[in-house]
Enzyme design. Structure first.
Site, PDB file in Angstrom:
ATOM      1  N   ASN A  18      39.002  45.751  34.934  1.00 31.58           N
ATOM      2  CA  ASN A  18      38.091  46.986  34.508  1.00 31.58           C
ATOM      3  C   ASN A  18      38.364  47.259  33.158  1.00 31.58           C
ATOM      4  O   ASN A  18      39.940  47.227  32.716  1.00 31.58           O
ATOM      5  CB  ASN A  18      38.002  48.374  35.162  1.00 31.58           C
ATOM      6  CG  ASN A  18      39.318  49.149  35.746  1.00 31.58           C
ATOM      7  OD1 ASN A  18      39.752  49.094  34.904  1.00 31.58           O
ATOM      8  ND2 ASN A  18      39.737  48.640  37.012  1.00 31.58           N
TER       9      ASN A  18
ATOM     10  N   ASN B  50      38.077  50.716  48.649  1.00 33.77           N
ATOM     11  CA  ASN B  50      37.828  49.508  48.351  1.00 33.77           C
ATOM     12  C   ASN B  50      37.358  48.658  49.519  1.00 33.77           C
ATOM     13  O   ASN B  50      37.273  47.021  49.346  1.00 33.77           O
ATOM     14  CB  ASN B  50      37.893  48.539  47.490  1.00 33.77           C
ATOM     15  CG  ASN B  50      37.588  48.986  46.121  1.00 33.77           C
ATOM     16  OD1 ASN B  50      38.930  49.918  44.943  1.00 33.77           O
ATOM     17  ND2 ASN B  50      36.831  49.838  46.029  1.00 33.77           N
TER      18      ASN B  50
ATOM     19  N   ARG C  56      40.093  40.130  43.556  1.00 37.80           N
ATOM     20  CA  ARG C  56      40.321  40.740  44.822  1.00 37.80           C
ATOM     21  C   ARG C  56      39.317  40.147  45.918  1.00 37.80           C
ATOM     22  O   ARG C  56      39.299  40.815  46.694  1.00 37.80           O
ATOM     23  CB  ARG C  56      39.691  42.464  44.083  1.00 37.80           C
ATOM     24  CG  ARG C  56      40.177  43.098  43.754  1.00 37.80           C
ATOM     25  CD  ARG C  56      39.654  44.493  42.983  1.00 37.80           C
ATOM     26  NE  ARG C  56      40.007  45.118  44.519  1.00 37.80           N
ATOM     27  CZ  ARG C  56      39.505  46.639  44.666  1.00 37.80           C
ATOM     28  NH1 ARG C  56      39.881  46.964  44.408  1.00 37.80           N
ATOM     29  NH2 ARG C  56      41.248  47.110  45.464  1.00 37.80           N
TER      30      ARG C  56
ATOM     31  N   ARG D  56      30.302  47.084  39.988  1.00 38.37           N
ATOM     32  CA  ARG D  56      30.699  46.085  41.381  1.00 38.37           C
ATOM     33  C   ARG D  56      29.967  46.095  42.544  1.00 38.37           C
ATOM     34  O   ARG D  56      29.362  45.147  43.394  1.00 38.37           O
ATOM     35  CB  ARG D  56      31.888  46.900  41.784  1.00 38.37           C
ATOM     36  CG  ARG D  56      33.428  47.500  40.256  1.00 38.37           C
ATOM     37  CD  ARG D  56      33.897  46.024  40.201  1.00 38.37           C
ATOM     38  NE  ARG D  56      34.308  46.197  39.352  1.00 38.37           N
ATOM     39  CZ  ARG D  56      35.936  46.555  39.444  1.00 38.37           C
ATOM     40  NH1 ARG D  56      36.403  46.398  40.877  1.00 38.37           N
ATOM     41  NH2 ARG D  56      36.764  46.496  38.531  1.00 38.37           N
TER      42      ARG D  56
ATOM     43  N   HIS E 205      33.288  52.667  39.209  1.00 36.48           N
ATOM     44  CA  HIS E 205      32.779  52.647  41.702  1.00 36.48           C
ATOM     45  C   HIS E 205      32.265  54.257  41.475  1.00 36.48           C
ATOM     46  O   HIS E 205      33.009  55.342  40.492  1.00 36.48           O
ATOM     47  CB  HIS E 205      34.213  52.720  41.955  1.00 36.48           C
ATOM     48  CG  HIS E 205      34.648  51.401  42.114  1.00 36.48           C
ATOM     49  ND1 HIS E 205      36.148  51.241  42.151  1.00 36.48           N
ATOM     50  CD2 HIS E 205      34.001  50.457  42.687  1.00 36.48           C
ATOM     51  CE1 HIS E 205      36.173  49.535  42.965  1.00 36.48           C
ATOM     52  NE2 HIS E 205      35.171  49.867  43.350  1.00 36.48           N
TER      53      HIS E 205
ATOM     54  N   ASP F 161      33.431  56.237  43.041  1.00 36.41           N
ATOM     55  CA  ASP F 161      34.438  57.576  43.210  1.00 36.41           C
ATOM     56  C   ASP F 161      35.245  57.789  41.532  1.00 36.41           C
ATOM     57  O   ASP F 161      36.248  58.814  41.993  1.00 36.41           O
ATOM     58  CB  ASP F 161      35.517  56.824  44.222  1.00 36.41           C
ATOM     59  CG  ASP F 161      35.694  55.678  44.423  1.00 36.41           C
ATOM     60  OD1 ASP F 161      36.032  55.585  42.940  1.00 36.41           O
ATOM     61  OD2 ASP F 161      36.839  55.508  45.174  1.00 36.41           O
TER      62      ASP F 161
ATOM     63  N   CYS G 292      40.830  56.263  45.107  1.00 36.78           N
ATOM     64  CA  CYS G 292      40.814  55.087  45.351  1.00 36.78           C
ATOM     65  C   CYS G 292      42.082  54.968  46.249  1.00 36.78           C
ATOM     66  O   CYS G 292      42.058  53.132  46.879  1.00 36.78           O
ATOM     67  CB  CYS G 292      40.940  54.302  44.046  1.00 36.78           C
ATOM     68  SG  CYS G 292      40.030  54.979  42.606  1.00 36.78           S
TER      69      CYS G 292
HETATM   70  N1  ARG Z   1      41.763  47.602  39.908  1.00 35.45           N
HETATM   71  C1  ARG Z   1      41.099  47.542  41.088  1.00 35.45           C
HETATM   72  C2  ARG Z   1      39.454  47.568  40.481  1.00 35.45           C
HETATM   73  O1  ARG Z   1      39.154  47.530  39.370  1.00 35.45           O
HETATM   74  C3  ARG Z   1      41.016  49.724  41.154  1.00 35.45           C
HETATM   75  C4  ARG Z   1      40.191  49.665  42.297  1.00 35.45           C
HETATM   76  C5  ARG Z   1      39.738  51.752  41.889  1.00 35.45           C
HETATM   77  N2  ARG Z   1      39.242  52.339  43.261  1.00 35.45           N
HETATM   78  C6  ARG Z   1      38.437  52.723  43.261  1.00 35.45           C
HETATM   79  N3  ARG Z   1      38.019  52.862  44.334  1.00 35.45           N
HETATM   80  N4  ARG Z   1      37.373  53.552  42.054  1.00 35.45           N
HETATM   81  O2  ARG Z   1      39.120  46.730  41.063  1.00 35.45           O
END
Ligand code: ARG
Length: 292
Positions: free
Chosen positions: A21, A70, A89, A142, A171, A173, A267
């Protein structure tokens, strides 16, 4: 009333090991791990005043496991593990799924292999309203829009898809936070026009708190609302006043190390009790009974 239950993952293996991201750019391997541990502990101890906390073990090589939002989406006693969009991930899935199963949840898979696989990043992109049976689902980065349809078919809640258009708010959130009593903290610029109109039609102006500029960029919308407490990264005095005027109490914390990875308070948490959304579990139980 039972205390809310929240899942967290200690930042034992947290760092910025890759870039998936825009916030991660330029931060490769730059996390101050001692400071990260301190910030995470502060968040943990703050949330422990309002909620019962559970922990999932961190795994080497999976630095983003710390972002338990997540892990998946919980609906009553059902847990739907995330199908991560990025290869970096995808290894988290089995650990979170096992944790859910060991914790007594019925683990239900959204299709995650083969041509029918649907990307879905759990409670990072799926947020319940607090005052009615409604699930808001963000898509565009995502989460695949087909996840919206899949959830609509499975859950006995209204499901509204919202299209995200700014890669910084990848995201739901990161730009949208339902608060108690049907109130909402949101960043209007993160949504396409149609989605913005849907939100404005659904949530009266008097209940919306719009977030912009530096507050948006420091993830003010990535807040954890427990009772009237709103736990979040540092915010401007103006936003603090707005939150107070809406009858809520901001609790600000430093979360700078997690911002390097594009994450903040919300998050780092997953709400495990969806007692505020019991309708989900009933319908899902009926669905499972039919499938058996
Ligand atoms: N580095 C993680 C990603 O890019 C951060 C995730 C943040 N999570 C969230 N629910 N916004 O996936």
């Amino acid at each position: 009333m039972n205390a809310p239950v929240v899942l967290m993952c200690p930042p034992r293996h947290f760092n910025v090991d890759y870039e998936i991201n825009p916030w991660m750019r330029g931060h490769l391997n730059s996390v101050d791990t001692v400071r990260a541990a301190r910030q995470w502990q502060q968040l943990h101890d703050t949330l422990a005043r309002f909620a019962e906390l559970r922990l999932v073990e961190a795994r080497a090589g999976l630095p983003d496991m710390v972002f338990t939002a997540n892990a998946g989406l919980v609906a009553g006693n059902i847990a739907i593990p995330s199908n991560f969009a990025h290869a970096e991930r995808q290894g988290e899935r089995e650990h979170f799924a096992r944790w859910f199963a060991n914790a007594g949840f019925n683990v239900v898979d959204m299709p995650h292999t083969g041509p029918d696989a649907i990307d879905f990043e759990g409670a990072g992109d799926a947020l319940y309203a607090t005052d009615e049976p409604l699930l808001w689902v963000g898509h565009g980065f995502r989460t695949d829009p087909r996840a919206v349809e899949w959830l609509r078919a499975q859950l006995n809640v209204e499901v509204i898809g919202l299209r995200l258009i700014d890669p910084h708010y990848y995201h739901l959130d990161t730009c949208f936070c339902p608060l108690i009593d049907g109130q909402l903290l949101w960043n209007p610029l993160a949504f396409d026009e149609a989605s913005r109109a849907v939100i404005e039609a659904r949530v009266p102006a008097s209940r919306r708190i719009a977030v912009a500029g530096d507050d948006a960029a420091s993830f003010a919308c990535n807040a954890v609302n427990l009772g009237d407490a709103v736990v979040l990264n540092h915010i401007s005095p103006a936003l603090r006043d707005a939150i107070v005027r809406h009858g809520l109490q901001p609790v600000e914390l430093a979360l700078s190390e997690f911002m390097k990875s594009g994450g903040a308070a919300k998050c780092l948490t997953l709400r495990l009790d969806t007692g505020f959304a019991p309708w989900a579990s009933e319908r899902f139980a009926a669905h499972l009974a039919r499938a058996a």
